[in-house]
Enzyme design. Structure first.
Site, PDB file in Angstrom:
ATOM      1  N   LEU A  85      -4.852  -9.624  -5.931  1.00  0.00           N
ATOM      2  CA  LEU A  85      -4.851 -10.188  -7.279  1.00  0.00           C
ATOM      3  C   LEU A  85      -4.034  -9.345  -8.249  1.00  0.00           C
ATOM      4  O   LEU A  85      -3.559  -9.848  -9.266  1.00  0.00           O
ATOM      5  CB  LEU A  85      -6.290 -10.314  -7.802  1.00  0.00           C
ATOM      6  N   GLY A  86      -3.897  -8.066  -7.971  1.00  0.00           N
ATOM      7  CA  GLY A  86      -3.142  -7.179  -8.846  1.00  0.00           C
ATOM      8  C   GLY A  86      -3.201  -5.762  -8.314  1.00  0.00           C
ATOM      9  O   GLY A  86      -3.999  -5.435  -7.434  1.00  0.00           O
ATOM     10  N   ALA A  87      -2.338  -4.909  -8.856  1.00  0.00           N
ATOM     11  CA  ALA A  87      -2.296  -3.514  -8.428  1.00  0.00           C
ATOM     12  C   ALA A  87      -1.785  -2.660  -9.562  1.00  0.00           C
ATOM     13  O   ALA A  87      -1.043  -3.129 -10.428  1.00  0.00           O
ATOM     14  CB  ALA A  87      -1.411  -3.345  -7.192  1.00  0.00           C
ATOM     15  N   GLY A  88      -2.221  -1.409  -9.581  1.00  0.00           N
ATOM     16  CA  GLY A  88      -1.787  -0.469 -10.602  1.00  0.00           C
ATOM     17  C   GLY A  88      -1.813   0.937 -10.038  1.00  0.00           C
ATOM     18  O   GLY A  88      -2.024   1.153  -8.828  1.00  0.00           O
TER      19      GLY A  88
ATOM     20  N   MET B 175      -4.020   3.181 -10.348  1.00  0.00           N
ATOM     21  CA  MET B 175      -5.327   3.653  -9.917  1.00  0.00           C
ATOM     22  C   MET B 175      -5.814   2.991  -8.633  1.00  0.00           C
ATOM     23  O   MET B 175      -6.663   3.529  -7.942  1.00  0.00           O
ATOM     24  CB  MET B 175      -6.355   3.423 -11.027  1.00  0.00           C
ATOM     25  N   GLY B 176      -5.295   1.809  -8.319  1.00  0.00           N
ATOM     26  CA  GLY B 176      -5.785   1.116  -7.145  1.00  0.00           C
ATOM     27  C   GLY B 176      -5.319  -0.319  -7.091  1.00  0.00           C
ATOM     28  O   GLY B 176      -4.372  -0.718  -7.780  1.00  0.00           O
TER      29      GLY B 176
ATOM     30  N   VAL C 265      -6.647  -4.571  -6.796  1.00  0.00           N
ATOM     31  CA  VAL C 265      -7.717  -5.560  -6.921  1.00  0.00           C
ATOM     32  C   VAL C 265      -7.417  -6.680  -5.928  1.00  0.00           C
ATOM     33  O   VAL C 265      -6.340  -7.300  -5.966  1.00  0.00           O
ATOM     34  CB  VAL C 265      -7.816  -6.116  -8.347  1.00  0.00           C
TER      35      VAL C 265
ATOM     36  N   LYS D 183     -12.213  -4.357  -6.633  1.00  0.00           N
ATOM     37  CA  LYS D 183     -11.361  -3.264  -7.097  1.00  0.00           C
ATOM     38  C   LYS D 183     -11.542  -2.076  -6.161  1.00  0.00           C
ATOM     39  O   LYS D 183     -12.650  -1.571  -5.994  1.00  0.00           O
ATOM     40  CB  LYS D 183     -11.727  -2.860  -8.524  1.00  0.00           C
TER      41      LYS D 183
ATOM     42  N   ASP E 252     -12.658  -2.275 -25.236  1.00  0.00           N
ATOM     43  CA  ASP E 252     -11.330  -2.770 -24.880  1.00  0.00           C
ATOM     44  C   ASP E 252     -11.329  -4.293 -24.803  1.00  0.00           C
ATOM     45  O   ASP E 252     -10.865  -4.884 -23.822  1.00  0.00           O
ATOM     46  CB  ASP E 252     -10.868  -2.164 -23.552  1.00  0.00           C
TER      47      ASP E 252
END
Length: 289
Positions: free
Chosen positions: A21-24, A26-27, A29, A43, A137
């Site tokens: 679903l996504g990545a950054g 830190m890790g 998803v 996550k 946030d």
């Protein structure tokens, strides 16, 4: 959603991974199916970050906080293991776009939609605040749109009201353009309470109604300066909802309404949201489902 890569695991603690679903930094998803068959957003934190004791403690805190929130308009925690070599947290999957994506694709939303959106987000924040927590946030990217109403996500920087922050004292917490003036003051973490979430909610409502951020765009320092020292641009906000949005955006936290009062002012937040989305968005959600 993107397909899994060769380096991705096929399952985590009995959760079968279906895609990314996504990545950054830190890790990652993942979209996953739980052992019980429910779809989840899982996550997974990279091992190099989990090796940092401070980071792991923050993840433990996120897991505890997310598990304490049980309101209808907040994503539910389905499982977690903050002690694993690569810690993970699974929450229910919402197959809709974020508010940021919806506004980017369709432009400003009609007032009835924004009233339904705001009432339910305010109800979610009232539950968060009743649990003694502050989200810190609230922004369009952390609001997912489902057919029956929005869901507030991402409690990664949430904390108990009045608690000592685990983040560095010289770091500004929140997202410029949606954070409250008190969040912009470095070293003022103890001043950030439920009223900061209400300010952020006011920014979200203004954004949804106009398609524009109330404190503009540009360099982070410029946006933060306008947030602290200048009035928001609410010229395109309809007069029927303008007083409430303006009250949420008061510079003085004590002058803002509570989340419960915002919910009451916007209308009923309980039960199914019904046909609350404008044309185009239900079809997008249906395709993703």
């Amino acid at each position: 959603m993107q397909p899994l890569r060769k380096a991705d695991p096929s399952s985590i603690a009995g959760h079968r991974l279906l895609g990314r679903l996504g990545a950054g930094g830190m890790g990652v998803v993942y979209l996953a199916r739980t052992p019980g068959g429910t779809l989840a957003a899982l996550k997974l934190i990279r091992a190099e970050h989990a090796a940092d004791p401070g980071f792991r403690e923050r993840f433990r805190r996120e897991t505890r906080i997310a598990g304490r929130i049980t309101g209808h308009w907040v994503v539910r925690v389905l499982g977690a293991d903050p002690e694993a070599r690569e810690p993970w947290l699974a929450t229910e999957f919402v197959p809709g776009p974020s508010l940021a994506e919806a506004v980017g694709l369709h432009g400003a939303l009609p007032e009835p939609t924004v009233r339904a959106l705001g009432a339910r987000l305010a109800a979610a924040l009232a539950d968060v605040h009743a649990a003694g927590l502050v989200h810190r946030d609230v922004k369009p990217g952390n609001v997912l749109l489902a057919l029956d109403g929005p869901r507030l996500i991402d409690f990664g920087i949430a904390r108990a009201a009045g608690a000592t922050a685990l983040t560095a004292t010289d770091a500004m917490i929140g997202t410029p353009g949606f954070l409250a003036p008190e969040q912009a003051r470095v070293g003022a973490a103890d001043e950030v309470g439920p009223a900061a979430d209400v300010f952020s909610l006011g920014c979200v409502l203004a954004y949804a109604l106009t398609g524009e951020r109330p404190f503009g765009t540009g360099a982070v320092a410029a946006v933060v300066y306008r947030t602290v020292h200048e009035e928001p641009d609410l010229r395109e906000v309809p007069d029927t909802i303008l007083p409430l949005v303006a009250a949420c955006l008061a510079k003085d936290p004590a002058a803002r309404p509570t989340a419960a009062r915002v919910r009451a002012a916007l209308g009923e937040a309980g039960g199914p949201a019904g046909d609350w989305l404008p044309p185009g968005l239900p079809a997008l959600i249906a395709r993703r489902s």
